[in-house]
Design a protein around this motif. Structure first.
Motif, PDB file in Angstrom:
ATOM      1  N   ALA B  34       0.845  -1.183   0.000  1.00  0.00           N
ATOM      2  CA  ALA B  34       0.000   0.000   0.000  1.00  0.00           C
ATOM      3  C   ALA B  34       0.885   1.239   0.000  1.00  0.00           C
ATOM      4  O   ALA B  34       0.533   2.284  -0.526  1.00  0.00           O
ATOM      5  CB  ALA B  34      -0.908   0.002   1.224  1.00  0.00           C
ATOM      6  N   ASN B  54      -6.520   8.656  -5.092  1.00  0.00           N
ATOM      7  CA  ASN B  54      -7.132   7.660  -4.226  1.00  0.00           C
ATOM      8  C   ASN B  54      -6.271   6.416  -4.220  1.00  0.00           C
ATOM      9  O   ASN B  54      -5.882   5.926  -5.273  1.00  0.00           O
ATOM     10  CB  ASN B  54      -8.535   7.298  -4.723  1.00  0.00           C
ATOM     11  CG  ASN B  54      -9.494   8.468  -4.624  1.00  0.00           C
ATOM     12  OD1 ASN B  54     -10.159   8.821  -5.581  1.00  0.00           O
ATOM     13  ND2 ASN B  54      -9.542   9.083  -3.473  1.00  0.00           N
ATOM     14  N   GLY B  55      -5.989   5.928  -3.034  1.00  0.00           N
ATOM     15  CA  GLY B  55      -5.180   4.732  -2.934  1.00  0.00           C
ATOM     16  C   GLY B  55      -3.695   4.988  -3.076  1.00  0.00           C
ATOM     17  O   GLY B  55      -2.909   4.059  -3.209  1.00  0.00           O
ATOM     18  N   GLY B  57      -1.851   5.979  -0.801  1.00  0.00           N
ATOM     19  CA  GLY B  57      -1.198   5.590   0.441  1.00  0.00           C
ATOM     20  C   GLY B  57      -1.129   6.687   1.481  1.00  0.00           C
ATOM     21  O   GLY B  57      -0.425   6.542   2.493  1.00  0.00           O
ATOM     22  N   LYS B  58      -1.855   7.766   1.280  1.00  0.00           N
ATOM     23  CA  LYS B  58      -1.804   8.878   2.234  1.00  0.00           C
ATOM     24  C   LYS B  58      -2.305   8.461   3.611  1.00  0.00           C
ATOM     25  O   LYS B  58      -1.629   8.663   4.616  1.00  0.00           O
ATOM     26  CB  LYS B  58      -2.657  10.060   1.727  1.00  0.00           C
ATOM     27  CG  LYS B  58      -2.281  10.544   0.347  1.00  0.00           C
ATOM     28  CD  LYS B  58      -3.158  11.694  -0.074  1.00  0.00           C
ATOM     29  CE  LYS B  58      -4.625  11.339  -0.219  1.00  0.00           C
ATOM     30  NZ  LYS B  58      -4.923  10.392  -1.306  1.00  0.00           N
ATOM     31  N   SER B  59      -3.510   7.897   3.632  1.00  0.00           N
ATOM     32  CA  SER B  59      -4.071   7.513   4.923  1.00  0.00           C
ATOM     33  C   SER B  59      -3.211   6.450   5.591  1.00  0.00           C
ATOM     34  O   SER B  59      -3.014   6.459   6.805  1.00  0.00           O
ATOM     35  CB  SER B  59      -5.506   7.005   4.757  1.00  0.00           C
ATOM     36  OG  SER B  59      -6.326   8.028   4.269  1.00  0.00           O
ATOM     37  N   THR B  60      -2.712   5.523   4.788  1.00  0.00           N
ATOM     38  CA  THR B  60      -1.845   4.489   5.335  1.00  0.00           C
ATOM     39  C   THR B  60      -0.620   5.131   5.991  1.00  0.00           C
ATOM     40  O   THR B  60      -0.254   4.786   7.118  1.00  0.00           O
ATOM     41  CB  THR B  60      -1.397   3.533   4.215  1.00  0.00           C
ATOM     42  OG1 THR B  60      -2.558   3.024   3.561  1.00  0.00           O
ATOM     43  CG2 THR B  60      -0.582   2.396   4.760  1.00  0.00           C
ATOM     44  N   HIS B 214      -8.688  16.562  -1.341  1.00  0.00           N
ATOM     45  CA  HIS B 214      -8.690  16.409  -2.797  1.00  0.00           C
ATOM     46  C   HIS B 214      -9.148  17.688  -3.489  1.00  0.00           C
ATOM     47  O   HIS B 214      -9.255  17.732  -4.701  1.00  0.00           O
ATOM     48  CB  HIS B 214      -9.582  15.239  -3.202  1.00  0.00           C
ATOM     49  CG  HIS B 214      -9.003  13.913  -2.818  1.00  0.00           C
ATOM     50  ND1 HIS B 214      -7.845  13.439  -3.367  1.00  0.00           N
ATOM     51  CD2 HIS B 214      -9.398  12.987  -1.923  1.00  0.00           C
ATOM     52  CE1 HIS B 214      -7.570  12.257  -2.832  1.00  0.00           C
ATOM     53  NE2 HIS B 214      -8.491  11.959  -1.950  1.00  0.00           N
ATOM     54  N   HIS B 410     -11.441  -2.190   2.758  1.00  0.00           N
ATOM     55  CA  HIS B 410     -10.011  -1.987   2.527  1.00  0.00           C
ATOM     56  C   HIS B 410      -9.707  -1.093   1.329  1.00  0.00           C
ATOM     57  O   HIS B 410      -8.559  -0.789   1.052  1.00  0.00           O
ATOM     58  CB  HIS B 410      -9.304  -3.341   2.343  1.00  0.00           C
ATOM     59  CG  HIS B 410      -9.335  -4.170   3.585  1.00  0.00           C
ATOM     60  ND1 HIS B 410      -9.124  -5.525   3.576  1.00  0.00           N
ATOM     61  CD2 HIS B 410      -9.568  -3.831   4.862  1.00  0.00           C
ATOM     62  CE1 HIS B 410      -9.232  -5.987   4.799  1.00  0.00           C
ATOM     63  NE2 HIS B 410      -9.506  -4.983   5.599  1.00  0.00           N
TER      64      HIS B 410
HETATM   65  N1  LIG Z   1      -6.367  -2.715   5.915  1.00  0.00           N
HETATM   66  C1  LIG Z   1      -6.091  -2.832   4.608  1.00  0.00           C
HETATM   67  N2  LIG Z   1      -6.053  -4.031   4.012  1.00  0.00           N
HETATM   68  C2  LIG Z   1      -5.782  -4.170   2.697  1.00  0.00           C
HETATM   69  N3  LIG Z   1      -5.503  -3.151   1.873  1.00  0.00           N
HETATM   70  C3  LIG Z   1      -5.520  -1.912   2.392  1.00  0.00           C
HETATM   71  C4  LIG Z   1      -5.822  -1.681   3.781  1.00  0.00           C
HETATM   72  N4  LIG Z   1      -5.775  -0.350   4.008  1.00  0.00           N
HETATM   73  C5  LIG Z   1      -5.454   0.222   2.831  1.00  0.00           C
HETATM   74  N5  LIG Z   1      -5.305  -0.716   1.866  1.00  0.00           N
HETATM   75  C6  LIG Z   1      -4.929  -0.449   0.463  1.00  0.00           C
HETATM   76  O1  LIG Z   1      -3.810   0.401   0.477  1.00  0.00           O
HETATM   77  C7  LIG Z   1      -3.860   1.343  -0.588  1.00  0.00           C
HETATM   78  C8  LIG Z   1      -3.649   2.751  -0.059  1.00  0.00           C
HETATM   79  O2  LIG Z   1      -4.787   3.142   0.679  1.00  0.00           O
HETATM   80  P1  LIG Z   1      -4.918   4.529   1.445  1.00  0.00           P
HETATM   81  O3  LIG Z   1      -6.181   4.460   2.228  1.00  0.00           O
HETATM   82  O4  LIG Z   1      -3.667   4.818   2.185  1.00  0.00           O
HETATM   83  O5  LIG Z   1      -5.093   5.563   0.236  1.00  0.00           O
HETATM   84  P2  LIG Z   1      -5.322   7.136   0.290  1.00  0.00           P
HETATM   85  O6  LIG Z   1      -4.162   7.754  -0.366  1.00  0.00           O
HETATM   86  O7  LIG Z   1      -5.646   7.570   1.661  1.00  0.00           O
HETATM   87  O8  LIG Z   1      -6.596   7.271  -0.670  1.00  0.00           O
HETATM   88  P3  LIG Z   1      -7.909   8.219  -0.543  1.00  0.00           P
HETATM   89  O9  LIG Z   1      -7.512   9.556  -1.071  1.00  0.00           O
HETATM   90  O10 LIG Z   1      -8.895   7.580  -1.475  1.00  0.00           O
HETATM   91  O11 LIG Z   1      -8.346   8.244   0.875  1.00  0.00           O
HETATM   92  C9  LIG Z   1      -5.205   1.149  -1.260  1.00  0.00           C
HETATM   93  O12 LIG Z   1      -5.007   0.452  -2.458  1.00  0.00           O
HETATM   94  C10 LIG Z   1      -6.005   0.316  -0.295  1.00  0.00           C
HETATM   95  O13 LIG Z   1      -6.872  -0.538  -0.973  1.00  0.00           O
END
Ligand SMILES: Nc1ncnc2c1ncn2[C@@H]1O[C@H](COP(=O)(O)OP(=O)(O)OP(=O)(O)O)[C@@H](O)[C@H]1O
Ligand SMILES: [Mg+2]
Lengths: 335, 507
Positions: B34, B54-55, B57-60, B214, B410
């Motif tokens: 991620a 989206n996706g 990895g910011k929130s991660t 966003h 997820h």
């Molecule tokens: N608990 C989890 N299990 C499996 N995959 C995950 C999990 N959490 C996040 N992911 C995957 O990790 C990737 C990054 O997700 P993340 O939520 O960090 O994106 P983001 O940058 O915050 O996106 P957004 O702007 O849509 O919120 C995504 O592809 C998501 O599907």
């Protein structure tokens, strides 16, 4: 070079991840297998075909109740009334199948088909009543089925005058004591109920509805699902299966006892929960429930074989249920 | 070791110690990466935008900072010394706090009680010193001129005010680093201004803010520096004054993207839907408007002006009351969502977690939820048909998911939104009701949603869109109905609409 370390590290991480996933799917199956292995070592009577058939037969009643309970719990509900419905269906259907001079129903005994139909209808009706309270009048499932627990027990006592319905016909008793090709009828019924329920939950539209309503009733409603009808149906199903269990019990005992089935709902809920179905709804499988019921059955049997007093058995069973839910919770919060 | 290997940002040579410096962050879920290379540097007194699709990895990344997730690799320096957080309370103890997207206040408690939850000042015999607590909380709130009383009940506050309380709470922990993950996604533009003022105060006090959104105009409005992640990896960092919107879009999307809106539909004369004298919950009264084939109609208004209530009423989610609804020239009786769907309506609700998705289900189950009867023979589901439909939507809407069997919980926020859209497209509706359809959706995906809207209208459908973003209304709508306090305040067509007129009518 960096890429290499990365893939190696990734692989290292993937393996425990996969084991973890499989363990959570097969965890209780492994527990059941371990328990069986231990019991077959410590007790030479455990692994005899007679004992195994015995365990399965004893499990079948709780198993059938637990499968009905699975439907209900999948929708975030609970059915506390199944024990009482077991007793009510027992006396009502038995009253059509008794040869007793007291002759509960004019013209009794009837052909087994009649008491069986009466029993099924009675069980379904009791479940449907709870279902109406929950689905139509938004009574919390806990309260609605607690009410039914009390009311159905009362009806049982009123109907039977507090006395057992004795001397059931051989045809009726066949449900509890007969066999087909050496396999006892209760086990066959258990297997049929399992197969059908598994099919319904995994393959049919109604099954999808059940999972969706349990997972998010709001989203289900917005998506046009008949949320009330689905809620109602799961209680009716649970009632019908409680009816089957009640008739097996009465048939096996040879007479229907008004005090039968007390606290059966606890074992049923325990089997569902041990089987990995989430009380929060939307997640779970009947396969898990069946394994959960078998685990309880084997444990009871094992403790019997080992001569553990029944008082202690209750304590051990209680601890097992809580431990199973603790495991369930800890793997959820990890997510 | 990692840190040395990485290129320092250009402005990393000055003397101040950064509040936070993360490098080489990596995180995989079940072997799927991620976050591949998370890198970030936060200076005191700055508002730093963390950008990415989206996706990305910011929130991660942020969850790792907060100790919610555990990183697989990487170093984190807090004021120059290395730290590892096992849980959020350790991060909090190090002065890092997060204002989450889903706020979780205790509604029946006062503002002060919420701020000091679990740390209430106590007096004799463990009695809570309410007066001390209230005055401390009040001082904190007044320091920001939030205009919130410490003794008011949490449930009486608006979403925006709840967020401000959350900020006050973060500061009561002496937080130096404040993370905001899409804080404006639940706010209208007017409400967001209060939040921006608070952010400016934080900055003036030398705190560091990590800001995720966003909405590009917002980023350029409140932030001073930026870091972009793409596909889980660090791309670029710098000062916002040095770049323009197009450059940022290009960094986020990975390719140049010029026009933001796509609009190729033309409204026809034929009326698809008309609403007369409609009333609904929460004081919505006497609402009338018409919707034509091929048209995109916007419902504009402030929070609480009754836009969502109109949708709920049209879709059979709230009790039928006064008013008539006519679809295709015939009066429509819509008392349940099922009837609404059969009448050709589809409704993308504003809160996808609450009423859009079944979070316990996977992508496929969610996509097929509203069309189960078309994918079954009798009562038995046709798994192939389900799989095909899901695959079609994943492709059409470009949903980023490892498989259609992945749990939707997820998915990243934007991809979850696409799943909801996909569910409704499968019903082949004629009228789309979209409530804040691009909330939490990245620039690239926004464009895709605009394209889908435009194509849908061009193919003979019609769209009603509720949006709090003026830009979006101006860019997409053929006509706009402006709501104020549950009534129609005015109607503007494309030739006459402007941001000033919209705000003027709405306020
Ligand atoms: N608990 C989890 N299990 C499996 N995959 C995950 C999990 N959490 C996040 N992911 C995957 O990790 C990737 C990054 O997700 P993340 O939520 O960090 O994106 P983001 O940058 O915050 O996106 P957004 O702007 O849509 O919120 C995504 O592809 C998501 O599907
Ligand atoms: Mg996110």
């Amino acid at each position: 070079m960096e890429d290499q370390t990365k893939t190696a590290a990734q692989q290292r991480r993937m393996i425990p991840a996969r084991i973890g996933r499989d363990a959570q799917r097969y965890g209780i199956l492994i527990a059941l297998a371990l328990l069986c292995i231990v019991l077959s070592i410590v007790s030479e009577n455990f692994l005899t075909s007679r004992n195994i058939i015995n365990v399965l037969r004893q499990t079948s009643i709780n198993g059938i109740l637990a499968i009905g309970m699975t439907f209900v719990i999948l929708t975030r509900g609970i059915d506390l009334s199944v024990g009482s419905v077991v007793a009510l269906v027992g006396v009502v259907s038995a009253s059509f199948a008794t040869t007793s001079a007291a002759g509960f129903i004019p013209g009794a005994p009837y052909m087994p088909l009649i008491p069986i139909a009466v029993g099924l209808i009675t069980g379904t009706a009791m479940g449907a009543l709870s279902g109406v309270a929950v689905a139509r009048f938004a009574v919390p499932a806990f309260v609605a089925t607690l009410g039914m627990l009390s009311a159905a027990r009362g009806l049982t006592l009123i109907y039977s005058g507090g006395r057992p319905v004795p001397a059931l016909t051989d045809g009726y008793r066949w449900i509890g004591t007969g066999d087909v090709a050496g396999i006892p009828v209760p086990i066959i019924l258990f297997a049929l109920v399992f197969a059908l329920s598994h099919f319904v939950l995994t393959r049919t539209r109604f099954g999808r509805h059940v999972y969706a309503v349990g997972g998010n009733p709001h989203a289900a409603k917005v998506s046009g699902l008949p949320v009330r009808a689905i809620r109602f149906s799961v209680y009716a199903i649970s009632g019908a299966l409680a009816g089957i269990a009640g008739m097996i019990l009465a048939a096996r005992t040879g007479s229907a006892l008004p005090q039968a089935g007390v606290a059966y709902e606890l074992d049923a809920i325990a089997a569902v929960v041990i089987g990995g179905t989430s009380l929060a709804g939307g997640v779970g499988r009947v396969t898990g429930t069946v394994i959960g019921a078998l685990l309880i059955g084997v444990m009871n049997n094992g403790l019997d074989l080992l001569g553990v007093e029944s008082y202690y058995q209750q304590v051990i069973k209680g601890a097992l249920i809580v431990a199973a839910v603790m495991l369930d919770r800890s793997r959820k919060t990890e997510d | 070791m990692y840190r040395r290997a990485r290129r320092r940002p250009a402005w990393g040579d000055d003397m101040t110690t950064p509040l936070l410096e993360a490098s080489g962050f990596r995180k995989s879920f079940d072997g799927v990466p991620a976050l591949k290379l998370g890198q970030f540097r936060l200076e005191p007194g700055s508002v730093h935008a963390l950008c990415g699709g989206n996706g990305a990895g910011k929130s991660t990344f942020l969850k790792i900072l907060m100790g919610i997730h555990h990183r697989d690799a990487g170093t984190l320096l807090r004021n120059g010394s290395e730290v590892v957080f096992d849980n959020p309370s350790q991060a909090l103890a190090h002065g890092i706090s997060i204002i989450e997207q889903e706020l979780s206040p205790v509604p029946a408690m006062t503002v002060a009680e919420n701020i000091y939850l679990g740390r209430e000042p106590v007096g004799l015999f463990g009695r809570i010193a309410f007066r001390a607590m209230n005055s401390r909380a009040q001082a904190l709130l007044d320091g920001f001129q939030f205009g919130i009383r410490a003794d008011s009940l949490m449930m009486d506050l608006t979403v925006a005010q709840t967020q401000l309380v959350e900020i006050a709470k973060a500061l009561s922990y002496d937080a130096e680093v404040i993370i905001m993950d899409e804080p404006t996604s639940a706010l209208g533009e007017a409400e967001a201004d209060q939040l921006f003022a608070a952010i400016a105060t934080l900055k003036a006090r030398g705190k560091g803010v990590i800001y995720v959104s966003h909405r590009l105009s917002e980023i350029f409005g409140v932030c001073d520096s930026y870091t972009v992640f793409r596909d889980g990896a660090f791309v670029e960092t710098g000062t916002l004054a040095d770049i323009d919107k197009d450059h940022l879009i290009q960094l986020v999307v990975g390719r140049p993207l010029t026009e933001e809106f796509i609009k190729e539909n033309t409204p026809q004369a034929r009326e698809l839907l008309s609403v007369a004298g409609l009333s609904a919950d929460r004081g919505v009264q006497d609402v009338s408007f018409a919707l034509h084939e091929g048209e995109i109609l916007a419902l504009y208004g402030l929070m609480g002006s009754g836009r969502t209530e109109i949708f709920d009423r049209l879709f059979g989610l709230s009790a039928e009351s006064a008013g008539t609804v006519t679809i295709d020239g015939r009066p429509a009786q819509i008392a349940t969502p099922r009837q609404a769907i059969d009448a050709g309506l589809a409704y993308v609700t504003e809160d996808r977690k609450r009423s859009g998705l079944v979070l316990t289900g996977d992508v496929r189950e969610n996509l097929c939820l509203a069309t189960l009867d078309r994918m079954s023979a009798g009562p038995v589901m046709n798994a192939r048909a389900e799989g095909r439909a899901a695959a079609r939507m994943i492709e059409t809407l470009n949903i980023r998911t490892a498989s259609d069997r992945l749990n939707v919980a997820h998915l990243s926020g934007g991809n979850q939104q696409k799943v909801v859209l996909g569910k409704w497209f499968l019903t082949e509706p004629r009228i789309l009701l979209l409530d804040e359809p691009t909330r939490g959706v990245d620039v690239g995906a926004k464009r895709e949603i605009y394209r889908v809207m435009s194509d849908f209208a061009r193919a003979g459908g019609a769209v009603i869109m509720v949006s709090s973003e003026t830009d979006e209304v101006l860019g997409m709508a053929d006509r706009v109905v402006v709501m104020r306090d549950g009534r129609v305040a005015g109607e503007l067509d494309r030739a006459t609409m402007s941001a000033e007129k919209l705000l003027h009518l709405a306020a």
